[in-house]
Write a protein that holds these residues in place. Structure first.
Motif, PDB file in Angstrom:
ATOM      1  N   ILE A 274      43.610  26.592  31.843  1.00 39.86           N
ATOM      2  CA  ILE A 274      42.803  25.436  31.427  1.00 39.86           C
ATOM      3  C   ILE A 274      41.451  25.984  30.991  1.00 39.86           C
ATOM      4  N   SER A 275      41.116  25.743  29.723  1.00 38.08           N
ATOM      5  CA  SER A 275      39.756  26.065  29.302  1.00 38.08           C
ATOM      6  C   SER A 275      39.050  24.756  29.031  1.00 38.08           C
ATOM      7  N   SER A 276      37.728  24.794  29.091  1.00 42.29           N
ATOM      8  CA  SER A 276      37.000  23.607  28.644  1.00 42.29           C
ATOM      9  C   SER A 276      35.968  24.026  27.629  1.00 42.29           C
ATOM     10  N   GLY A 277      35.814  23.169  26.627  1.00 42.21           N
ATOM     11  CA  GLY A 277      34.868  23.411  25.545  1.00 42.21           C
ATOM     12  C   GLY A 277      35.520  24.149  24.390  1.00 42.21           C
ATOM     13  N   GLY A 278      34.835  24.074  23.258  1.00 37.28           N
ATOM     14  CA  GLY A 278      35.259  24.863  22.100  1.00 37.28           C
ATOM     15  C   GLY A 278      36.510  24.379  21.398  1.00 37.28           C
ATOM     16  N   VAL A 279      36.849  23.091  21.551  1.00 40.26           N
ATOM     17  CA  VAL A 279      38.069  22.618  20.880  1.00 40.26           C
ATOM     18  C   VAL A 279      37.791  21.587  19.782  1.00 40.26           C
ATOM     19  N   SER A 280      36.517  21.321  19.517  1.00 36.79           N
ATOM     20  CA  SER A 280      36.215  20.331  18.481  1.00 36.79           C
ATOM     21  C   SER A 280      36.027  21.042  17.132  1.00 36.79           C
ATOM     22  N   VAL A 281      35.209  20.461  16.278  1.00 36.79           N
ATOM     23  CA  VAL A 281      35.104  20.976  14.906  1.00 36.79           C
ATOM     24  C   VAL A 281      33.816  21.768  14.666  1.00 36.79           C
ATOM     25  N   GLY A 282      33.102  22.074  15.792  1.00 35.60           N
ATOM     26  CA  GLY A 282      31.812  22.759  15.651  1.00 35.60           C
ATOM     27  C   GLY A 282      31.968  24.196  15.179  1.00 35.60           C
ATOM     28  N   ASP A 283      30.821  24.777  14.794  1.00 38.42           N
ATOM     29  CA  ASP A 283      30.832  26.147  14.254  1.00 38.42           C
ATOM     30  C   ASP A 283      31.278  27.178  15.290  1.00 38.42           C
ATOM     31  N   TYR A 284      31.125  26.828  16.573  1.00 35.80           N
ATOM     32  CA  TYR A 284      31.463  27.799  17.617  1.00 35.80           C
ATOM     33  C   TYR A 284      32.671  27.355  18.438  1.00 35.80           C
ATOM     34  N   ASP A 285      33.456  26.460  17.866  1.00 34.79           N
ATOM     35  CA  ASP A 285      34.648  25.965  18.564  1.00 34.79           C
ATOM     36  C   ASP A 285      35.844  26.818  18.136  1.00 34.79           C
ATOM     37  N   TYR A 286      36.106  27.875  18.918  1.00 35.90           N
ATOM     38  CA  TYR A 286      37.062  28.905  18.499  1.00 35.90           C
ATOM     39  C   TYR A 286      38.443  28.808  19.147  1.00 35.90           C
ATOM     40  N   VAL A 287      38.579  27.926  20.136  1.00 38.19           N
ATOM     41  CA  VAL A 287      39.786  28.009  20.977  1.00 38.19           C
ATOM     42  C   VAL A 287      41.076  27.944  20.161  1.00 38.19           C
ATOM     43  N   ASP A 288      41.180  26.968  19.257  1.00 39.46           N
ATOM     44  CA  ASP A 288      42.446  26.804  18.528  1.00 39.46           C
ATOM     45  C   ASP A 288      42.809  28.042  17.704  1.00 39.46           C
ATOM     46  N   GLU A 289      41.811  28.607  17.010  1.00 36.75           N
ATOM     47  CA  GLU A 289      42.168  29.758  16.164  1.00 36.75           C
ATOM     48  C   GLU A 289      42.541  30.972  17.016  1.00 36.75           C
ATOM     49  N   ILE A 290      41.934  31.076  18.192  1.00 36.99           N
ATOM     50  CA  ILE A 290      42.303  32.197  19.071  1.00 36.99           C
ATOM     51  C   ILE A 290      43.721  32.008  19.610  1.00 36.99           C
ATOM     52  N   LEU A 291      44.032  30.779  19.962  1.00 39.03           N
ATOM     53  CA  LEU A 291      45.398  30.517  20.443  1.00 39.03           C
ATOM     54  C   LEU A 291      46.401  30.875  19.345  1.00 39.03           C
ATOM     55  N   ALA A 292      46.085  30.477  18.117  1.00 37.68           N
ATOM     56  CA  ALA A 292      46.999  30.784  17.007  1.00 37.68           C
ATOM     57  C   ALA A 292      47.128  32.298  16.846  1.00 37.68           C
ATOM     58  N   SER A 293      46.008  33.017  16.970  1.00 39.60           N
ATOM     59  CA  SER A 293      46.070  34.472  16.783  1.00 39.60           C
ATOM     60  C   SER A 293      46.831  35.153  17.922  1.00 39.60           C
ATOM     61  N   LEU A 294      46.965  34.456  19.051  1.00 39.91           N
ATOM     62  CA  LEU A 294      47.751  35.009  20.171  1.00 39.91           C
ATOM     63  C   LEU A 294      49.195  34.493  20.139  1.00 39.91           C
ATOM     64  N   SER A 295      49.580  33.943  19.010  1.00 39.55           N
ATOM     65  CA  SER A 295      50.955  33.441  18.789  1.00 39.55           C
ATOM     66  C   SER A 295      51.334  32.269  19.688  1.00 39.55           C
ATOM     67  N   ALA A 296      50.360  31.455  20.030  1.00 38.30           N
ATOM     68  CA  ALA A 296      50.689  30.249  20.795  1.00 38.30           C
ATOM     69  C   ALA A 296      51.409  29.267  19.892  1.00 38.30           C
ATOM     70  N   GLU A 297      52.223  28.451  20.503  1.00 45.94           N
ATOM     71  CA  GLU A 297      52.756  27.290  19.783  1.00 45.94           C
ATOM     72  C   GLU A 297      51.831  26.129  20.108  1.00 45.94           C
ATOM     73  N   ILE A 298      51.090  25.664  19.143  1.00 48.13           N
ATOM     74  CA  ILE A 298      50.150  24.564  19.415  1.00 48.13           C
ATOM     75  C   ILE A 298      50.863  23.243  19.151  1.00 48.13           C
ATOM     76  N   HIS A 299      50.959  22.431  20.179  1.00 48.82           N
ATOM     77  CA  HIS A 299      51.708  21.170  20.065  1.00 48.82           C
ATOM     78  C   HIS A 299      50.788  19.986  19.814  1.00 48.82           C
ATOM     79  N   ILE A 300      49.583  20.062  20.351  1.00 46.66           N
ATOM     80  CA  ILE A 300      48.659  18.924  20.231  1.00 46.66           C
ATOM     81  C   ILE A 300      47.269  19.470  19.922  1.00 46.66           C
ATOM     82  N   ARG A 301      46.586  18.821  18.960  1.00 44.87           N
ATOM     83  CA  ARG A 301      45.194  19.202  18.659  1.00 44.87           C
ATOM     84  C   ARG A 301      44.224  18.054  18.915  1.00 44.87           C
TER      85      ARG A 301
END
Ligand SMILES: Nc1nc2c(c(=O)[nH]1)N[C@H]1C(S)=C(S)[C@@H](COP(=O)(O)OP(=O)(O)OC[C@H]3O[C@@H](n4cnc5c(N)ncnc54)[C@H](O)[C@@H]3O)O[C@H]1N2
Ligand code: MOO
Ligand SMILES: [Mg+2]
Length: 427
Positions: free
Chosen positions: A250-277
């Motif tokens: 569980i992480s908190s923060g960094g999932v919105s559209v801000g300049d420093y919201d990196y979580v989604d792209e990092i998950l993608a780069s770690l080959s996560a399957e993203i089901h919900i954004r």
């Protein structure tokens, strides 16, 4: 953007409970407190173990006392005294009785107990002034439970009542599910730990603590990985480490559209399957839910035994983090932990004390206090700001009123659906 119901279904469908064979440990009776039973329990004992008396009185043969009355008492010879804990040595013959105490084993020959209050004892004789029902006050062997039947099913949480049952069945070593490991990460350059001096612009990381408590209350082991700054490399290596060792991250923060919201792209780069954004919930819209089928790129040697790591990227606002934990993470964690049922959120209908408002665009969760008044639930909205950044008025709340999409207000006195929160595993 998914609705709350769609998101809930997607999440719960992806949660695989811990494995009945591999993910278990053996604990003693007190160690079982709050744990989830992994193997069904059967006892070889009958309950009651023997026919025994439910009263202090006299064990008799029904035929000897049938029809007796105050005018025409039955008079029997007392041939034995049977306290609880002793095996009777006499067989009761016609015309005989045994003094018997509550919980004591019934003697052979007797089939009925007469309570002391309808008798008078004179030396070794007992006068019985009222006829009992046949077999009165006898607790028969196996009447509560028969040896070999299922006693407790797997997948239930163990509290005082279950542990009492297990103790009485002499089950002193129990197979329970291990607790899921839940890694917790706070993201953000602005965050400091509670013990550090606050420089201008900084904020204390409260989410780490709130989430650790909620994880522990939901049956998990929180692993607090601390604060990670908004630097993609630092975040990536912390997330990769977390998914390699935990069942859930569980992480908190960094999932919105801000300049420093990196979580989604990092998950993608770690080959996560993203089901919900994103989910149509307020607060809590920018929520990321992902799964890792292996444990990411840094963990291939040795391979992780965990087949499926769940990732929740919760929004950073303190109330958004808590609300989304209660609504989505807690049921998922309870299911993961091995609970076979009752992991779903607890909703009740309550009468709202105040007007409740929403913009009607997302399913809105308003925090407050639920209490039972004359058998009816009442919901009292917390005073003060309902900003998702305000956690101060969240203290002492125990529930969230739910306004569905398109419902813009609930009038005072109207019924509203309320989610009970903060409930530990056993509730
Ligand atoms: N242009 C838009 N901006 C925002 C949107 C949007 O749709 N468009 N959504 C808003 C909503 S709604 C939320 S919720 C937040 C979620 O933001 P993030 O998940 O990216 O979180 P951060 O930006 O990192 O932080 C938001 C807020 O929360 C505080 N925070 C973060 N972590 C913690 C912590 N561990 N303990 C206490 N407080 C924390 C942080 O300081 C910020 O104030 O985005 C909106 N923006
Ligand atoms: O979802 Mo945000 O949580 O509305 O502030
Ligand atoms: Mg942000």
């Amino acid at each position: 953007m998914f609705s709350v119901e769609q998101a809930e279904a997607i999440i719960l469908e992806k949660v695989q409970p811990l494995d009945t064979a591999r993910d278990t440990e053996v604990v003693d009776l007190l160690g079982a407190m709050g744990r989830i039973l992994a193997t069904p329990v059967t006892s070889q004992l009958d309950f009651p173990h023997w026919d025994n008396s439910a009263m202090d009185g006299y064990a008799v043969r029904y035929a000897d006392v049938q029809g007796c009355s105050a005018e025409k008492p039955a008079i029997l010879a007392i041939v034995a005294e049977i306290p609880a804990g002793y095996q009777p040595q006499h067989t009761i013959q016609p015309g005989q009785a045994a003094r018997i105490l509550t919980g004591a084993m019934m003697p052979a020959g007797a089939d009925t107990v007469v309570m002391q209050e309808v008798t008078k004892r004179e030396g070794d004789r007992i006068f019985i002034y009222s006829a009992p029902e046949p077999q009165a006050f006898v607790r028969h062997q196996g009447a509560f439970y028969k040896a070999g039947e299922p006693l407790l099913p797997a997948g239930i949480a163990l509290g005082a009542t279950e542990i009492a049952v297990l103790a009485s069945a002499q089950c002193t070593q129990l197979s329970v599910y291990r607790r899921p490991r839940v890694a917790i990460i706070s993201t953000g350059d602005e965050l400091v730990t509670p013990d550090r001096a606050l420089q201008p612009g900084k904020l204390v990381d409260s989410n780490q603590y709130a989430l650790a408590v909620l994880v522990a209350q939901s049956g998990g082991i929180p692993e607090m990985l601390g604060i990670v700054p908004d630097e993609p490399e630092a975040l990536k290596s912390t997330i990769a480490k977390a998914i390699a060792s935990a069942d859930m991250v569980i992480s908190s923060g960094g999932v919105s559209v801000g300049d420093y919201d990196y979580v989604d792209e990092i998950l993608a780069s770690l080959s996560a399957e993203i089901h919900i954004r994103a989910i149509a919930i307020k607060p809590g819209k920018p929520l990321t839910f992902a799964t890792f089928s292996q444990s990411g790129e840094i963990s291939s040697s040795p391979p992780s035994p965990i087949p499926h790591t769940l990732y929740f990227g919760l929004p950073g606002n303190p109330v958004s983090s808590l609300v989304t934990f209660w609504r989505f993470v807690q049921p998922a964690l309870k299911k993961l932990a091995g609970l076979s049922q009752s992991w779903g959120p607890n909703f009740v209908q309550a009468r709202s004390q105040q007007e409740l408002r929403s913009d009607g665009k997302r399913e809105s969760y308003l925090w407050g206090k639920l209490q039972l008044v004359d058998g009816l639930y009442e919901f009292d909205l917390a005073g003060g700001s309902h900003s998702s950044g305000n956690l101060i008025n969240l203290a002492q709340t125990n529930s969230l009123a739910v306004l569905p999409v398109d419902v813009k207000f609930i009038r005072p006195g109207e019924m509203v659906k309320v989610l009970q929160v903060g409930s530990p595993l056993l509730n």
